[in-house]
Design a protein around this motif. Structure first.
Motif, PDB file in Angstrom:
ATOM      1  N   ASN A 161       4.867 -15.509  13.993  1.00 51.94           N
ATOM      2  CA  ASN A 161       3.739 -16.246  14.432  1.00 51.94           C
ATOM      3  C   ASN A 161       3.085 -15.413  14.300  1.00 51.94           C
ATOM      4  OD1 ASN A 161       4.886 -17.866  15.637  1.00 51.94           O
ATOM      5  ND2 ASN A 161       5.885 -16.404  17.841  1.00 51.94           N
ATOM      6  N   GLU A 162       2.838 -14.382  14.513  1.00 52.97           N
ATOM      7  CA  GLU A 162       1.331 -13.761  13.997  1.00 52.97           C
ATOM      8  C   GLU A 162       1.078 -13.113  12.536  1.00 52.97           C
ATOM      9  OE1 GLU A 162       3.046 -10.610  17.716  1.00 52.97           O
ATOM     10  OE2 GLU A 162       3.978 -12.164  15.559  1.00 52.97           O
ATOM     11  N   VAL A 163       2.454 -13.434  11.840  1.00 53.64           N
ATOM     12  CA  VAL A 163       1.964 -13.618  10.242  1.00 53.64           C
ATOM     13  C   VAL A 163       0.884 -15.537  10.010  1.00 53.64           C
ATOM     14  CG1 VAL A 163       2.608 -13.842   8.107  1.00 53.64           C
ATOM     15  CG2 VAL A 163       3.383 -12.468   9.602  1.00 53.64           C
ATOM     16  N   ILE A 164       1.747 -15.844  10.822  1.00 53.53           N
ATOM     17  CA  ILE A 164       1.396 -17.327  10.068  1.00 53.53           C
ATOM     18  C   ILE A 164      -0.520 -17.613  10.612  1.00 53.53           C
ATOM     19  CG2 ILE A 164       1.073 -20.106  11.621  1.00 53.53           C
ATOM     20  CD1 ILE A 164       4.544 -19.796  11.607  1.00 53.53           C
ATOM     21  N   GLN A 165      -0.731 -17.276  12.671  1.00 49.08           N
ATOM     22  CA  GLN A 165      -2.224 -16.875  13.341  1.00 49.08           C
ATOM     23  C   GLN A 165      -2.785 -16.264  11.499  1.00 49.08           C
ATOM     24  OE1 GLN A 165      -2.869 -16.089  16.624  1.00 49.08           O
ATOM     25  NE2 GLN A 165      -0.662 -15.592  17.210  1.00 49.08           N
ATOM     26  N   ASN A 183     -11.348 -13.267  14.316  1.00 48.04           N
ATOM     27  CA  ASN A 183     -11.311 -13.482  15.571  1.00 48.04           C
ATOM     28  C   ASN A 183     -10.093 -13.397  15.578  1.00 48.04           C
ATOM     29  OD1 ASN A 183     -12.655 -14.167  17.715  1.00 48.04           O
ATOM     30  ND2 ASN A 183     -13.705 -15.644  17.426  1.00 48.04           N
ATOM     31  N   ILE A 184      -8.879 -12.977  16.513  1.00 47.00           N
ATOM     32  CA  ILE A 184      -7.336 -13.589  16.652  1.00 47.00           C
ATOM     33  C   ILE A 184      -7.345 -12.880  17.644  1.00 47.00           C
ATOM     34  CG2 ILE A 184      -4.937 -14.197  15.652  1.00 47.00           C
ATOM     35  CD1 ILE A 184      -5.955 -14.421  12.478  1.00 47.00           C
ATOM     36  N   THR A 185      -6.526 -13.602  18.469  1.00 45.63           N
ATOM     37  CA  THR A 185      -6.362 -13.040  19.968  1.00 45.63           C
ATOM     38  C   THR A 185      -5.169 -11.770  20.029  1.00 45.63           C
ATOM     39  OG1 THR A 185      -7.020 -14.880  21.381  1.00 45.63           O
ATOM     40  CG2 THR A 185      -5.886 -13.058  22.689  1.00 45.63           C
ATOM     41  N   PHE A 186      -4.676 -11.437  19.251  1.00 46.99           N
ATOM     42  CA  PHE A 186      -2.883 -10.453  18.823  1.00 46.99           C
ATOM     43  C   PHE A 186      -4.084  -9.460  18.431  1.00 46.99           C
ATOM     44  CE2 PHE A 186      -1.731 -12.283  14.890  1.00 46.99           C
ATOM     45  CZ  PHE A 186      -2.074 -11.271  14.307  1.00 46.99           C
ATOM     46  N   ILE A 187      -4.741 -10.083  17.819  1.00 45.47           N
ATOM     47  CA  ILE A 187      -5.152  -8.368  17.388  1.00 45.47           C
ATOM     48  C   ILE A 187      -6.376  -8.046  18.062  1.00 45.47           C
ATOM     49  CG2 ILE A 187      -6.988  -8.121  15.322  1.00 45.47           C
ATOM     50  CD1 ILE A 187      -6.138  -9.565  13.473  1.00 45.47           C
ATOM     51  N   ARG A 188      -7.084  -8.634  18.614  1.00 45.05           N
ATOM     52  CA  ARG A 188      -7.645  -7.789  19.321  1.00 45.05           C
ATOM     53  C   ARG A 188      -7.154  -7.313  21.023  1.00 45.05           C
ATOM     54  NH1 ARG A 188     -10.465 -13.200  20.078  1.00 45.05           N
ATOM     55  NH2 ARG A 188      -9.901 -13.675  22.127  1.00 45.05           N
ATOM     56  N   ALA A 225       7.182  -6.848   8.553  1.00 43.65           N
ATOM     57  CA  ALA A 225       7.273  -8.215   9.585  1.00 43.65           C
ATOM     58  C   ALA A 225       7.915  -8.628   8.808  1.00 43.65           C
ATOM     59  CB  ALA A 225       6.490  -8.772   9.205  1.00 43.65           C
ATOM     60  N   TYR A 226       7.853  -8.051   7.049  1.00 38.42           N
ATOM     61  CA  TYR A 226       9.458  -8.598   6.362  1.00 38.42           C
ATOM     62  C   TYR A 226      10.688  -8.070   6.670  1.00 38.42           C
ATOM     63  CZ  TYR A 226      12.131  -8.570   2.336  1.00 38.42           C
ATOM     64  OH  TYR A 226      13.402  -9.052   1.398  1.00 38.42           O
ATOM     65  N   ALA A 227      10.766  -7.209   7.557  1.00 39.26           N
ATOM     66  CA  ALA A 227      12.063  -6.335   7.972  1.00 39.26           C
ATOM     67  C   ALA A 227      12.468  -7.363   9.353  1.00 39.26           C
ATOM     68  CB  ALA A 227      12.367  -5.115   8.731  1.00 39.26           C
ATOM     69  N   ILE A 228      11.451  -7.387  10.686  1.00 30.52           N
ATOM     70  CA  ILE A 228      11.939  -8.522  12.100  1.00 30.52           C
ATOM     71  C   ILE A 228      12.062 -10.057  11.200  1.00 30.52           C
ATOM     72  CG2 ILE A 228      10.298  -9.345  13.494  1.00 30.52           C
ATOM     73  CD1 ILE A 228       9.266  -6.773  13.773  1.00 30.52           C
ATOM     74  N   ILE A 229      11.241 -10.234  10.487  1.00 30.82           N
ATOM     75  CA  ILE A 229      11.126 -11.863  10.076  1.00 30.82           C
ATOM     76  C   ILE A 229      12.485 -12.716   9.395  1.00 30.82           C
ATOM     77  CG2 ILE A 229      10.350 -13.994   8.824  1.00 30.82           C
ATOM     78  CD1 ILE A 229       7.470 -13.032   9.143  1.00 30.82           C
ATOM     79  N   SER A 230      12.866 -11.771   8.800  1.00 34.54           N
ATOM     80  CA  SER A 230      14.194 -11.167   7.283  1.00 34.54           C
ATOM     81  C   SER A 230      15.122 -11.229   8.632  1.00 34.54           C
ATOM     82  CB  SER A 230      14.602 -10.329   7.090  1.00 34.54           C
ATOM     83  OG  SER A 230      13.319 -10.090   5.927  1.00 34.54           O
ATOM     84  N   ALA A 231      15.131 -10.377   9.770  1.00 32.00           N
ATOM     85  CA  ALA A 231      16.049 -10.348  10.757  1.00 32.00           C
ATOM     86  C   ALA A 231      15.994 -11.372  11.663  1.00 32.00           C
ATOM     87  CB  ALA A 231      15.858  -9.909  11.343  1.00 32.00           C
TER      88      ALA A 231
END
Length: 389
Positions: free
Chosen positions: A198-202, A316-321, A335-341
């Protein structure tokens, strides 16, 4: 200078590598990174057969330590970027000790053979302990804050290794390294670097109109590359086999691996190079960098890391703020490791894809995300208590 001495093959009578010979530490670092003097020095002094290190000074011992070869196979010795980090950290430590010698109660000892005193031959256990305690609170890190735990640990590992080398070489008579305070990184000290789909897509959506940043985020996330590996990648490192594009990478410890470049990543690279007014044609003889600045120069990995960190954290993205720590390119490796899993890849397949030497390092990338995913609190979401709060 050192090469003037080598021509005479006499015992060193003065400081050959000295702080006063250089305008700043950057200039000195550049000089010390050149290993040409190392080979000549060994030959001229027969250092390996008769290790009389008392004829050298502190900076020369740093030089010998950094370029020290342990194996006939050059691939097993320190890489240039590792040497660069060692030199930088050792010179910073050296300057910190010199600048604060009164604070650490250091009484400098002068050696007759040199015009300058030997700091390391003057150090005692108490001096080193005071220095380490000072490092815990000194505003030396980013934002005038103390060093991060991982940074402090890295610097102390290098210093400990260097002091052990000085003791083995009989340059110092006290085993200072044996009583250094521990600086190990605990699990709790590791910052939260988790990023999921979700974060990467944003992020990708936010930078969709910025092809340069978009390309970097996309390739780092889908390959798990280190930022340094990305900057060192060349056109000739890309191959096409069995319908897939692969990038050959030289990682830490000179370990080679191949990473898959998906078709849309290849297209992103093509768009990136088009913006840089460069063609993108696979050529096994083209050793030019894949990614260059607007001036056509290869990226410095530190510059690119700072550039991406700055722009990502201004988004200006909520999860970054909401994050307590800024997002760096290394988060995209997590993120690569997490999304791969998340997509079914096993730890055994993720670890070599990241170039990790052991599974434990990869497991750390996944622990916090898996801990949240497996939390018993999820079972409460449909409970009567939650619904009636």
């Amino acid at each position: 200078m050192l090469n003037n001495y080598l021509s005479s093959h006499n015992i060193i009578e003065k400081s050959l590598i000295s702080l006063k010979d250089f305008k700043n530490l950057k200039e000195l670092s550049t000089f010390m990174l050149n290993d040409a003097y190392y080979h000549e020095l060994l030959s001229a002094t027969e250092f390996l057969d008769n290790p009389n290190t008392q004829q050298f000074n502190d900076l020369e011992m740093m030089y010998l330590f950094v370029h020290n070869k342990k194996d006939m196979n050059e691939k097993k010795n320190r890489m240039t970027n590792t040497k660069q980090e060692y030199i930088r950290d050792l010179l910073i430590i050296y300057k910190q000790l010199l600048d604060n010698q009164l604070l650490f109660n250091i009484e400098l000892t002068y050696v007759d053979k040199h015009l300058t005193p030997s700091l390391f031959q003057s150090l005692k256990h108490g001096n080193l302990r005071k220095y380490q305690e000072w490092l815990l609170t000194a505003p030396l890190g980013k934002g005038a804050k103390p060093y991060a735990v991982a940074t402090l640990s890295r610097k102390m590992i290098i210093l400990k290794s260097f002091l052990a080398y000085l003791y083995r070489s009989e340059y110092i008579q006290v085993p200072l390294h044996e009583k250094m305070l521990s600086s190990n990184v605990r699990e709790d000290d590791i910052p939260n670097r988790d990023l999921g789909s979700n974060e990467v897509i944003q992020l990708l959506d936010y930078f969709k109109d910025h092809p340069i940043i978009h390309c970097f985020i996309a390739i780092l996330t889908t390959t798990g590359l280190r930022i340094k590996e990305l900057c060192n990648s060349r056109i000739c490192d890309i191959t096409y086999q069995d319908g897939d594009y692969w990038l050959n990478v030289m990682g830490k410890g000179r370990k080679q691996r191949e990473v898959l470049l998906h078709p849309n990543i290849i297209e992103g690279i093509r768009v990136f190079r088009l913006r840089r007014r460069a063609d993108f044609v696979l050529d096994s003889t083209d050793d030019s960098p894949i990614f260059t600045t607007a001036n056509g120069n290869p990226y410095s990995y530190k510059y690119l890391s700072n550039y991406l960190t700055k722009h990502i954290n201004k988004a200006n993205i909520t999860f970054i703020r909401m994050r307590r720590t800024p997002i760096t390119p290394h988060f995209l490796r997590h993120a690569y490791a997490i999304i791969s899993a998340e997509n079914g890849a096993t730890l055994e397949s993720i670890s070599p894809s990241l170039g990790h030497s052991n599974y434990r390092t990869t497991a750390r990338y996944l622990e916090k995300r898996l801990s949240r995913k497996n939390s018993a609190s999820h079972s409460w979401k449909n409970s009567k208590i939650i619904k009636n709060l």
